[in-house]
Design a protein around this motif. Structure first.
Motif, PDB file in Angstrom:
ATOM      1  N   ARG A 213       0.831  -1.203   0.000  1.00 54.93           N
ATOM      2  CA  ARG A 213       0.000   0.000   0.000  1.00 54.93           C
ATOM      3  C   ARG A 213       0.869   1.257   0.000  1.00 54.93           C
ATOM      4  NH1 ARG A 213      -2.590  -1.301   3.995  1.00 54.93           N
ATOM      5  NH2 ARG A 213      -1.728   0.001   5.656  1.00 54.93           N
ATOM      6  N   SER A 214       1.934   1.248   0.801  1.00 52.88           N
ATOM      7  CA  SER A 214       2.806   2.421   0.872  1.00 52.88           C
ATOM      8  C   SER A 214       3.520   2.663  -0.459  1.00 52.88           C
ATOM      9  CB  SER A 214       3.830   2.262   1.994  1.00 52.88           C
ATOM     10  OG  SER A 214       4.760   1.241   1.697  1.00 52.88           O
ATOM     11  N   LYS A 217       1.091   4.159  -2.903  1.00 56.36           N
ATOM     12  CA  LYS A 217       0.841   5.566  -2.576  1.00 56.36           C
ATOM     13  C   LYS A 217       1.967   6.469  -3.080  1.00 56.36           C
ATOM     14  CE  LYS A 217      -2.902   5.957   0.224  1.00 56.36           C
ATOM     15  NZ  LYS A 217      -3.935   7.019   0.128  1.00 56.36           N
ATOM     16  N   GLU A 310      -0.108  12.198   2.315  1.00 57.25           N
ATOM     17  CA  GLU A 310      -0.779  11.670   1.124  1.00 57.25           C
ATOM     18  C   GLU A 310      -0.019  10.490   0.524  1.00 57.25           C
ATOM     19  OE1 GLU A 310      -1.606  13.067  -3.487  1.00 57.25           O
ATOM     20  OE2 GLU A 310      -1.071  14.565  -1.976  1.00 57.25           O
ATOM     21  N   LYS A 311       1.312  10.594   0.501  1.00 57.80           N
ATOM     22  CA  LYS A 311       2.151   9.608  -0.185  1.00 57.80           C
ATOM     23  C   LYS A 311       2.781   8.579   0.764  1.00 57.80           C
ATOM     24  CE  LYS A 311       1.908  11.323  -4.427  1.00 57.80           C
ATOM     25  NZ  LYS A 311       1.404  10.522  -5.575  1.00 57.80           N
TER      26      LYS A 311
END
Length: 388
Positions: A213-214, A217, A310-311
């Motif tokens: 997921r990271s 992102k 956000e990222k």
């Protein structure tokens, strides 16, 4: 440089205010710790925080250099802010104590790092003799600052593991308060991890999903290894990103000089790694690493907070640091303090750190157990285990 000072165990010591005056063979005793090397000490000398004064101590047996140490004096009155994240009654009390009763702090060690970066002696030197001499040197340093009109309020010996701190018993520290502070987060690299993929394979599904997921992102972010010219080019932005993170920390006793990373790269060269994170050629974050023998030490970083959230930039930086260290054959990554839970989520483990502290006022010193609770911010966190 101040002349020879004798302790009761025939060790002598010299206190230096300049790296240029250090013995030629100083680095022979710093081979196991880059943070005691001449090159690193030059970084402190040329780009240390404005409110910090460093001294370097050589210990001798006869003419032979048998020990080296670092001290840092901090005048926290020079700071405009101790940190802006926490605003509560306890924080106000802590700030009041520092400003009025503890603004001059002498660290026998390195307040900019976590771990035993205070001193090193040859194995032939009895540890108790070494510590007695170190304490004598701290007394001399207090006299040096007193002559300059700066009374030392607090003297602290830090950071030591449970095993290391045991050597301090029965060597003259009975009037010091023994404290335990936030742990050092250390990531041990397993022998069967030959690549970062091996690490990912050992994660449980929950934390493998966190990793995926990271990374998703972070799409659109370009990571670049930056050389000295790059660091100089982006120096203003680098400092802004660093300062944003630093001022929002729960507590600060110093802020880096604006040229700090440039000087670090100049002095340590390929042992200091600087990585920038870019979106459309705009620097939005950076992290730094220091090669220290078999250990990889993480250092200061910075980022744009809005993009970080956000990222998931900070988490991605942690994974990048782990990936590099595994792929390059290091044995551990020293992640230091702060952000304990997220570091735990990638596999870092807490190592308890101890120290001794003493106040120059005997009445205040008797209540150091109470006062220290205000000086050291407490952090509630939950340890994670990301592996299967």
């Amino acid at each position: 440089m101040w002349g020879d000072f004798f302790d009761v165990n025939t060790l002598t010591y010299k206190i230096y205010s300049s790296t240029a005056a250090l013995p030629d063979n100083w680095n022979d005793l710093a081979v196991d710790n880059i943070f005691l090397s001449k090159e690193y000490l030059k970084v402190l000398e040329q780009s240390g925080p404005e409110n910090m004064t460093c001294h370097f101590i050589g210990f001798f047996k006869g003419e032979q250099l048998v020990g080296i140490a670092l001290s840092q004096f901090l005048d926290v009155n020079q700071l405009k802010s101790f940190g802006e994240r926490d605003r509560c009654v306890k924080t106000s009390v802590r700030n009041f104590i520092f400003k009025n009763f503890s603004s001059h702090v002498l660290f026998m060690g390195n307040n900019m790092l976590t771990g035993q970066n205070a001193f090193h002696f040859l194995e032939e030197i009895n540890p108790k003799d070494a510590l007695k001499s170190l304490k004598k040197a701290s007394d001399t340093l207090q006299l040096i600052f007193k002559k300059k009109g700066k009374k030392v309020h607090l003297t602290s010996f830090k950071d030591f593991t449970k095993e290391e701190i045991s050597a301090f018993e029965n060597v003259g520290f009975k009037d010091h308060y023994k404290f335990c502070i936030q742990p050092n987060m250390v990531f041990e690299i397993k022998e069967n991890w030959n690549s970062f993929d091996d690490y990912i394979a050992d994660l449980s599904k929950k934390y493998r999903d966190q990793y995926k997921r990271s990374r998703k992102k972070a799409e659109g972010i370009e990571k670049r290894k930056m050389n000295l010219e790059d660091i100089i080019k982006y120096e203003a932005t680098i400092y802004d990103l660093y300062f944003h993170v630093a001022k929002n920390a729960p507590f600060n006793t110093f802020f880096l000089a604006k040229n700090h990373f440039r000087v670090f790269k100049e002095m340590l060269k390929d042992k200091f790694l600087f990585y920038g994170y870019f979106i459309d050629d705009t620097l939005i974050g950076f992290n730094t690493l220091i090669k220290n023998g078999d250990s990889m030490d993480t250092y200061f970083l910075g980022y744009d907070e809005s993009i970080q959230r956000e990222k998931m930039l900070y988490l991605n930086m942690l994974y990048d640091m782990v990936a590099y260290s595994i792929n390059k054959g290091f044995k551990e990554v020293v992640f230091a303090r702060t952000a304990l839970e997220i570091k735990s989520s990638i596999g870092a483990k807490p190592v308890e750190m101890y120290g001794y502290i003493k106040h120059s006022n005997s009445l205040i010193n008797k209540r150091m157990d109470v006062i220290f609770d205000y000086l050291e911010p407490k952090t509630e966190w939950q340890e994670r285990n990301p592996f299967k």
